[in-house]
Design a protein around this motif. Structure first.
Motif, PDB file in Angstrom:
ATOM      1  N   UNK A 705       0.880  -1.284  -0.042  1.00  0.00           N
ATOM      2  CA  UNK A 705       0.177  -0.524  -0.044  1.00  0.00           C
ATOM      3  C   UNK A 705       1.044   1.293   0.153  1.00  0.00           C
ATOM      4  N   UNK A 706       0.735   1.803  -1.048  1.00  0.00           N
ATOM      5  CA  UNK A 706       1.828   2.876  -1.084  1.00  0.00           C
ATOM      6  C   UNK A 706       1.893   4.129   0.028  1.00  0.00           C
ATOM      7  N   UNK A 707       0.711   4.398   0.708  1.00  0.00           N
ATOM      8  CA  UNK A 707       0.350   5.707   1.539  1.00  0.00           C
ATOM      9  C   UNK A 707       0.380   4.714   3.403  1.00  0.00           C
ATOM     10  N   UNK A 708       0.611   3.468   3.280  1.00  0.00           N
ATOM     11  CA  UNK A 708       1.018   3.631   4.217  1.00  0.00           C
ATOM     12  C   UNK A 708       2.431   3.344   4.907  1.00  0.00           C
ATOM     13  N   UNK A 709       2.811   3.533   6.109  1.00  0.00           N
ATOM     14  CA  UNK A 709       4.020   3.063   6.547  1.00  0.00           C
ATOM     15  C   UNK A 709       4.891   1.663   6.816  1.00  0.00           C
ATOM     16  N   UNK A 710       5.410   1.445   6.940  1.00  0.00           N
ATOM     17  CA  UNK A 710       6.051   0.143   7.073  1.00  0.00           C
ATOM     18  C   UNK A 710       7.341  -0.350   7.652  1.00  0.00           C
ATOM     19  N   UNK A 711       7.331  -0.845   8.743  1.00  0.00           N
ATOM     20  CA  UNK A 711       8.786  -0.681   9.458  1.00  0.00           C
ATOM     21  C   UNK A 711       9.766  -2.634   8.673  1.00  0.00           C
ATOM     22  N   UNK A 712      10.856  -1.937   8.907  1.00  0.00           N
ATOM     23  CA  UNK A 712      11.912  -2.973   8.120  1.00  0.00           C
ATOM     24  C   UNK A 712      12.400  -4.166   9.579  1.00  0.00           C
ATOM     25  N   UNK A 713      12.285  -5.325   9.375  1.00  0.00           N
ATOM     26  CA  UNK A 713      13.455  -5.697  10.264  1.00  0.00           C
ATOM     27  C   UNK A 713      13.367  -7.108   9.526  1.00  0.00           C
ATOM     28  N   UNK A 714      14.794  -7.624   9.324  1.00  0.00           N
ATOM     29  CA  UNK A 714      15.727  -8.385   9.187  1.00  0.00           C
ATOM     30  C   UNK A 714      15.743 -10.100   9.508  1.00  0.00           C
ATOM     31  N   UNK A 715      14.833 -10.980   9.124  1.00  0.00           N
ATOM     32  CA  UNK A 715      15.353 -12.213   9.460  1.00  0.00           C
ATOM     33  C   UNK A 715      16.074 -13.347   9.309  1.00  0.00           C
ATOM     34  N   UNK A 716      17.581 -12.102   8.895  1.00  0.00           N
ATOM     35  CA  UNK A 716      19.165 -12.704   8.275  1.00  0.00           C
ATOM     36  C   UNK A 716      19.484 -11.857   7.305  1.00  0.00           C
ATOM     37  N   UNK A 717      20.907 -11.632   7.626  1.00  0.00           N
ATOM     38  CA  UNK A 717      21.284 -10.466   7.155  1.00  0.00           C
ATOM     39  C   UNK A 717      20.662  -9.223   7.463  1.00  0.00           C
ATOM     40  N   UNK A 718      21.204  -8.287   6.865  1.00  0.00           N
ATOM     41  CA  UNK A 718      21.055  -7.008   6.609  1.00  0.00           C
ATOM     42  C   UNK A 718      21.167  -5.482   5.438  1.00  0.00           C
ATOM     43  N   UNK A 719      20.784  -4.494   5.763  1.00  0.00           N
ATOM     44  CA  UNK A 719      20.958  -3.938   4.740  1.00  0.00           C
ATOM     45  C   UNK A 719      21.881  -2.814   4.908  1.00  0.00           C
ATOM     46  N   UNK A 720      21.947  -1.624   3.825  1.00  0.00           N
ATOM     47  CA  UNK A 720      23.332  -1.246   4.417  1.00  0.00           C
ATOM     48  C   UNK A 720      22.362  -0.031   5.269  1.00  0.00           C
ATOM     49  N   UNK A 721      23.640   0.625   6.110  1.00  0.00           N
ATOM     50  CA  UNK A 721      23.809   1.568   6.995  1.00  0.00           C
ATOM     51  C   UNK A 721      22.203   2.783   7.401  1.00  0.00           C
ATOM     52  N   UNK A 722      22.615   3.493   6.149  1.00  0.00           N
ATOM     53  CA  UNK A 722      21.054   4.244   5.966  1.00  0.00           C
ATOM     54  C   UNK A 722      20.424   3.780   5.299  1.00  0.00           C
ATOM     55  N   UNK A 723      19.719   2.484   5.553  1.00  0.00           N
ATOM     56  CA  UNK A 723      19.074   2.409   5.276  1.00  0.00           C
ATOM     57  C   UNK A 723      17.537   2.836   6.661  1.00  0.00           C
ATOM     58  N   UNK A 724      16.027   3.126   5.709  1.00  0.00           N
ATOM     59  CA  UNK A 724      15.506   3.574   6.646  1.00  0.00           C
ATOM     60  C   UNK A 724      14.835   2.951   7.560  1.00  0.00           C
ATOM     61  N   UNK A 725      14.411   2.858   9.165  1.00  0.00           N
ATOM     62  CA  UNK A 725      13.784   2.013   9.663  1.00  0.00           C
ATOM     63  C   UNK A 725      12.565   1.129   9.167  1.00  0.00           C
ATOM     64  N   UNK A 726      11.786   2.427   8.869  1.00  0.00           N
ATOM     65  CA  UNK A 726      10.022   2.673   8.539  1.00  0.00           C
ATOM     66  C   UNK A 726      10.476   3.655   7.462  1.00  0.00           C
ATOM     67  N   UNK A 727       9.302   4.013   6.230  1.00  0.00           N
ATOM     68  CA  UNK A 727       9.179   4.194   5.327  1.00  0.00           C
ATOM     69  C   UNK A 727       7.778   3.514   4.832  1.00  0.00           C
ATOM     70  N   UNK A 728       7.167   5.216   3.357  1.00  0.00           N
ATOM     71  CA  UNK A 728       6.129   4.435   2.798  1.00  0.00           C
ATOM     72  C   UNK A 728       6.284   3.123   2.257  1.00  0.00           C
ATOM     73  N   UNK A 729       4.772   2.552   1.946  1.00  0.00           N
ATOM     74  CA  UNK A 729       4.775   1.334   0.951  1.00  0.00           C
ATOM     75  C   UNK A 729       5.507   2.123  -0.588  1.00  0.00           C
ATOM     76  N   UNK A 730       5.506   3.187  -0.905  1.00  0.00           N
ATOM     77  CA  UNK A 730       5.964   3.464  -2.371  1.00  0.00           C
ATOM     78  C   UNK A 730       7.284   4.377  -1.745  1.00  0.00           C
TER      79      UNK A 730
END
Ligand code: GLA
Length: 756
Positions: A705-730
């Motif tokens: 949903x582009x307008x919803x806010x989604x929180x990111x959590x890793x099951x395994x591995x990681x993203x680049x350090x500057x990746x937001x913890x939470x952002x919109x679907x968009x």
């Protein structure tokens, strides 16, 4: 009696069935002769079915033949579909009977395209020409259309039923003999699907043992492409599913491509677990037709007077969101309508299976020890595989003798089952009911029970023969021992295996001219046993296995809760197999075990996390030898099984997007599944031997949903350090996420959860 109808319109739950007589007249007992005599001025009926995003229409042409008119995206509710008109002769070589597409073409008159029906009569006549008799609504979204030969008492009922939600249409045929003598049905398709001339690409699945689910894609060129099984069963070598993509991106030429997330796609799947055939044909007039049903090879169904032959159901659907859209429709449909627990099948328990760890060397103490270890990591179901019965020490003996081996289990199965229960798991057992080893009590007692031609060799495969399930006493024996096993033991699950294909498929118990009915009766009895077992033991779940994925189709899936896609459990090979599998079948049924590394098949070494993540894209199982695991392995597996349980409903019930396919030597593989309510998405990403420092491309997600806010959590591995913890679907869909994953056989997985 005559009925005068301008228009009848049935509409329920968004699906509609329109019998549009266009101001014409339809006599209730419309004789073919009368229909044939109808003048061009008299309008003929048009039938229209709407469901989901699709419309299917056919009509009766001026010669009384049933002719396809439209299959594709949903048309306007008030659009009038013009009546059918037969096509003209195309030179003297192609009569209108062959140039005019038909809903169910019978071989007769001058038909040169693939017939749906071919019959030989007692007097030698082999000409059948079907004409429309009448159409009867059989439900709010369903229709039965009766056809009859122009002179013989052969009736064909074509059945149509449109699913309101998916727009998937179920089609089948019933052929009835009302002649005074028996006829021989030599070819009987379930349905024919027709598409107008255009540039198309065909997708289909082929394979072999330990190498199932290869997706093939090719332009549909002139002539016929046949995919089939002549093996008496569905087969590893081809699967009864197809998809046809329209390619209009290069109208002037260029390669024909099938879009993953764009473009029109027509697809179909046959619900049959016996020999089957699809003929994909580009006719001399460039129309495309798909004919599918019983394989006509070695077919010959003797139909006595008063009897009928029902074909399997051939499902067909349409998507304008590419192959991805097509598979999402099929996945939903399978869950809502096909599986035994439809419309709400339980997510599969995480299983442990003994096969790769102990093979035939199962015994009470050994299995109990492994069960303890399995329970400690969060496994829900313990399955003992081959080796527990008869005189089974290897694959040379025992099949057919379904008593518990008293050397291995001196006190029967009860102590093991009790132990498994005490550990908080339920218990499952391997069986291979349709087979017999010549070295077995059953074969010594009933050598006549196997498929064979008397006096001819009996070809063995894996030292075993196929019991002729078409024989009533074999059917009763198989039902009897399974019923006893399930009655006497607290068994929650059967892994139903089938480890070879037919040879010498004789059935000498019945007269020679009825023996080929084995192709139909065998499968019907298989389905009947499964149905009866489920009825009598409603809590028992069943897996369809055939040396891996040799029996996966929408027929067996009406009776089985899950399938074993392949004996090849290498986690990297599985990525491509799972990708191919997912074009036709839902991840809900796709069992995937984590096994040992290096892998027995190709000696590839992979980390436990990689193996776990590969399997977590389907219904997770563990098949490794837990006796060899160290503390760290147990900790990793326990952590990831817990993570899997938390996201499993999304993975197996959500909308699957194949973001990067592992096919074609790809260095990467990424899948994303989005829950139906868009509250959660789960992403799995893999690299395989990346070169030149290349990392996984930026992932732009789908379906949020582009307008919803989604929180990111890793099951395994990681993203680049500057990746937001939470952002919109968009953000996740447009900006995307960079996982910085590179190297050999690395894996990462994360989830996005909607913030309320
Ligand atoms: C088949 C199955 C395997 C295993 C063996 C046992 O190959 O696919 O998973 O059950 O049989 O013999």
């Amino acid at each position: 009696m005559k009925i005068h109808l301008k228009m009848r319109f049935f509409s329920i739950l968004g699906a509609s069935l329109l019998l549009n007589f266009l101001g014409g007249r339809l006599t209730e007992a419309h004789t073919p002769a009368a229909t044939a005599a109808a003048t061009a001025a008299q309008a003929t009926p048009v039938f229209r079915l709407d469901g989901g995003n699709s419309t299917y229409a056919f009509g009766v042409n001026e010669r009384g033949e049933l002719q396809p008119l439209y299959w594709g995206g949903r048309l306007g509710a008030h659009d009038n579909i013009p009546a059918a008109h037969s096509f003209p002769e195309a030179a003297s070589f192609d009569s209108p009977y062959t140039t005019t597409p038909q809903e169910y073409a019978s071989w007769g008159a001058g038909l040169f395209t693939e017939p749906a029906l071919k019959i030989t009569f007692a007097d030698g006549n082999r000409d059948v020409v079907l004409k429309f008799v009448r159409a009867t609504p059989s439900g709010p979204q369903s229709l039965d259309v009766l056809l009859k030969d122009i002179s013989r008492e052969i009736y064909v009922t074509l059945r149509y039923s449109m699913d309101a939600e998916s727009g998937i249409l179920a089609r089948s045929a019933s052929i009835e003999n009302k002649e005074k003598q028996a006829v021989l049905v030599e070819q009987a398709a379930a349905a024919q699907w027709t598409l107008p001339p255009a540039r198309y690409a065909l997708s289909y699945l082929t394979g072999r043992w330990a190498g199932e689910w290869t997706l093939n894609q090719e332009p549909i060129a002139g002539g016929e492409r046949v995919i089939e099984s002549r093996r008496g069963t569905t087969g590893h070598q081809a699967n009864p599913w197809f998809a046809i993509s329209r390619d209009d991106s290069h109208a002037g030429g260029g390669p024909i491509v099938a879009g993953e997330e764009h473009g029109e796609v027509w697809f179909g799947a046959l619900a049959w677990s016996g020999s089957w055939r699809f003929t994909i044909e580009k006719t001399q007039l460039d129309a495309v037709r798909v004919t599918g049903g019983f394989n006509p090879f070695d077919f010959g169904y003797k139909l006595p007077p008063g009897e009928h032959l029902d074909t399997p159901i051939f499902y067909g659907g349409y998507s304008d969101h590419g192959l991805g859209g097509a598979s999402r429709l099929l996945h939903r449909f399978e869950i809502a309508h096909i599986l035994p627990q439809a419309p709400d099948p339980k997510p599969r328990p995480v299983i442990y299976n003994s096969w790769e760890a102990t093979e035939f060397r199962v015994d009470e103490a050994g299995q109990e020890a492994i069960a303890e270890k399995a329970a400690s990591i969060g496994v829900n179901r313990f399955v003992m595989d081959d080796g527990w019965f008869g005189q089974r020490k290897d694959d040379h003996a025992g099949l057919g003798d379904w008593y518990v081996n008293s050397e291995k289990f001196p006190h029967g199965l009860k102590p093991l089952i009790d132990k498994v229960h005490s550990l908080g798991m339920d218990f499952g057992l391997w069986v291979e009911p349709e087979m017999v080893n010549p070295n077995s009590d059953l074969y010594r007692k009933h050598p006549e029970w196997v498929l064979n031609f008397p006096g001819r060799p009996r070809s063995e495969s894996r030292n075993q023969l196929v019991l002729n399930l078409a024989r009533p006493e074999v059917r009763d024996y198989i039902f009897g021992f399974l019923d006893k096993l399930l009655t006497e033991n607290d068994i929650a699950f059967l892994k139903w295996d089938y480890n070879r294909n037919w040879s010498e498929p004789g059935w000498d118990q019945v007269p020679a001219d009825e023996q080929k009915r084995v192709y139909v009766e065998f499968i019907r009895n298989l389905y009947a046993i499964l149905a009866e077992l489920r009825k009598k033991h409603p809590k028992v779940e069943i897996e369809s296995c055939s040396g891996g994925g040799g029996r996966v189709d929408l027929g067996i899936l009406r009776y089985t809760d899950e399938v074993w896609p392949s004996d090849n459990t290498d986690p990297f090979d599985r990525l491509a197999m799972q990708d191919g599998f997912s074009y036709a079948y839902t991840p809900q049924i796709m069992m995937a075990w984590v096994t040992d590394s290096p892998h027995w098949l190709n000696f590839r070494a992979t980390s436990l996390a990689y193996r776990m993540l590969s399997s977590m894209q389907g219904s997770l199982g563990i098949g490794a030898n837990l006796n060899k695991w160290n503390a760290e392995d147990f900790a990793t597996a326990k952590r990831l099984i817990a993570a899997y349980h938390a996201v499993q409903p999304t993975i197996v019930r959500g909308d699957l997007y194949r973001l990067i396919s592992p096919r074609g030597g790809s260095e990467f593989s990424v899948t994303e599944t989005v829950a139906r309510d868009k509250n959660q998405a789960v992403v799995f990403a893999f690299t395989q031997a990346t070169q030149e420092g290349r990392g996984l491309p930026l992932l732009q997600l789908e379906g949020l949903d582009p307008d919803a806010e989604y929180k990111l959590s890793f099951i395994e591995g990681q993203a680049r350090p500057d990746t937001p913890v939470s952002a919109s679907g968009a953000w996740w869909m447009r900006h995307g996420i960079d996982l910085d994953l590179r190297g050999d056989f690395r894996a990462a997985a994360f989830q996005l959860d909607r913030q309320h």
